[in-house]
Design an enzyme around this catalytic site. Structure first.
Site, PDB file in Angstrom:
ATOM      1  N   LYS A 201       0.931  -1.226   0.123  1.00  0.00           N
ATOM      2  CA  LYS A 201       0.257  -0.022  -0.023  1.00  0.00           C
ATOM      3  C   LYS A 201       0.797   1.293  -0.049  1.00  0.00           C
ATOM      4  CE  LYS A 201      -2.032  -1.326   3.883  1.00  0.00           C
ATOM      5  NZ  LYS A 201      -1.213  -2.393   3.789  1.00  0.00           N
TER       6      LYS A 201
ATOM      7  N   ARG B 106      -9.416   0.204   8.992  1.00  0.00           N
ATOM      8  CA  ARG B 106      -8.996  -1.291   9.330  1.00  0.00           C
ATOM      9  C   ARG B 106      -9.860  -2.194  10.080  1.00  0.00           C
ATOM     10  NH1 ARG B 106      -2.967  -0.119   8.970  1.00  0.00           N
ATOM     11  NH2 ARG B 106      -1.801  -1.801   9.418  1.00  0.00           N
TER      12      ARG B 106
ATOM     13  N   ARG C  51      11.565  -5.410   4.286  1.00  0.00           N
ATOM     14  CA  ARG C  51      11.396  -3.882   4.149  1.00  0.00           C
ATOM     15  C   ARG C  51      12.286  -3.201   5.103  1.00  0.00           C
ATOM     16  NH1 ARG C  51       5.443  -2.157   5.522  1.00  0.00           N
ATOM     17  NH2 ARG C  51       5.864  -3.092   7.562  1.00  0.00           N
TER      18      ARG C  51
ATOM     19  N   ARG D 130      11.750  -0.991  10.642  1.00  0.00           N
ATOM     20  CA  ARG D 130      10.839  -0.830  11.874  1.00  0.00           C
ATOM     21  C   ARG D 130      10.818  -1.765  12.897  1.00  0.00           C
ATOM     22  NH1 ARG D 130       5.232  -0.049   8.700  1.00  0.00           N
ATOM     23  NH2 ARG D 130       4.657  -0.994  10.316  1.00  0.00           N
TER      24      ARG D 130
ATOM     25  N   ARG E  38       0.255  -9.341  13.054  1.00  0.00           N
ATOM     26  CA  ARG E  38      -0.335  -8.182  12.192  1.00  0.00           C
ATOM     27  C   ARG E  38      -1.022  -8.813  11.242  1.00  0.00           C
ATOM     28  NH1 ARG E  38       4.413  -5.131  12.088  1.00  0.00           N
ATOM     29  NH2 ARG E  38       4.106  -4.655   9.863  1.00  0.00           N
TER      30      ARG E  38
END
Ligand code: ADP
Ligand code: ADP
Length: 216
Positions: free
Chosen positions: A14, A89, A128, A161, A172
């Site tokens: 996203k 969400r 990531r 992160r 998650r």
């Protein structure tokens, strides 16, 4: 007026797609995750509250999240539309968004549903890397930076992160399945959902999104 929602599991792409959309769609990207991280780095009360949920991979409560996004959407730069990334969400957040936009004489024009398998999601989250200053997102294998560890855009040192540990990533995705996946039906019922094949490479996904938005 263009009000779009980028919808998909953590790691679906996203943020990556929203960043590319900025090149051809002159409306700001509003990422609830980025808003929480901004509050966190400024050590606000909201940031400290959000951190307890983010560290566990859980959702921040709806009332807090909705209030934060409402405030952001009321700023002047969102007057002609917005690309929402990571919000809503939950069904309660989606209902709050509908009400909020209705108050402004607007509605969700399209929900771009980026579909990716669990296996690909885990591979994407694991590799990531993010720029701390401009928010650009890279991947060790699928979208590497030009100079190792350095942001292409502004030269800052990339970081992983804190909530991108294997345990939090898996949590998650489970939370997504339990609390966020029901939004697919919510938006199908409103006839605004557009299916995007998120397994394709970044440019192909972007092309599919662009075609869908231009067809609105
Ligand atoms: P990702 O890019 O991996 O999907 P985000 O940056 O969107 O992650 O979100 C990071 C964390 O911020 C989430 O795990 C959650 O704790 C919190 N968060 C972000 N958006 C929302 C939201 N709309 N509702 C509740 N919590 C949220
Ligand atoms: P989200 O915002 O949905 O959590 P991101 O945009 O942060 O997802 O992307 C997660 C990771 O996957 C990043 O490392 C990104 O570079 C990578 N990625 C994004 N889209 C693709 C794609 N189509 N193919 C392969 N990797 C991708």
């Amino acid at each position: 007026m263009t009000d779009l929602v980028l919808f998909g599991a953590p790691g679906a792409g996203k943020g990556t797609q929203a960043e590319l959309m900025n090149e051809w769609l002159p409306v700001p990207r509003v990422s609830s995750g980025d808003l929480f991280r901004y509050n966190l780095s400024n050590n606000t009360e909201l940031g400290r509250l959000a951190k307890t949920f983010m560290d566990r991979g859980e959702l921040v409560p709806d009332d807090v999240t909705v209030a934060m996004v409402r405030e952001r959407l009321q700023r002047p730069d969102c007057a002609t539309g917005v690309i929402l990334d990571g919000f809503p969400r939950t069904v309660a957040q989606a209902e709050a968004l509908d009400a909020l936009l209705a108050d402004m004489g607007r509605r969700v024009d399209a929900v771009l549903f980026i579909q990716v398998s669990r296996e690909s999601l885990l591979g994407r989250l694991a590799g990531r890397w993010t720029c701390p200053t401009c928010g650009a997102v890279y991947h060790e294998v699928f979208n590497p930076e030009r100079s190792k560890g350095i942001c292409d855009v502004d030269g800052a040192k990339l970081f992983q992160r804190q909530d991108d540990t294997p345990e939090t990533q898996a949590r998650r995705i489970d939370v997504y399945q339990e609390q966020t996946a029901p939004l697919e039906q919510y938006y199908r019922d409103q006839s605004v959902l557009v299916d995007i094949d998120g397994e394709q490479d970044i440019a192909m996904v972007q092309a599919q999104i662009k075609a869908a938005v231009q067809a609105l």
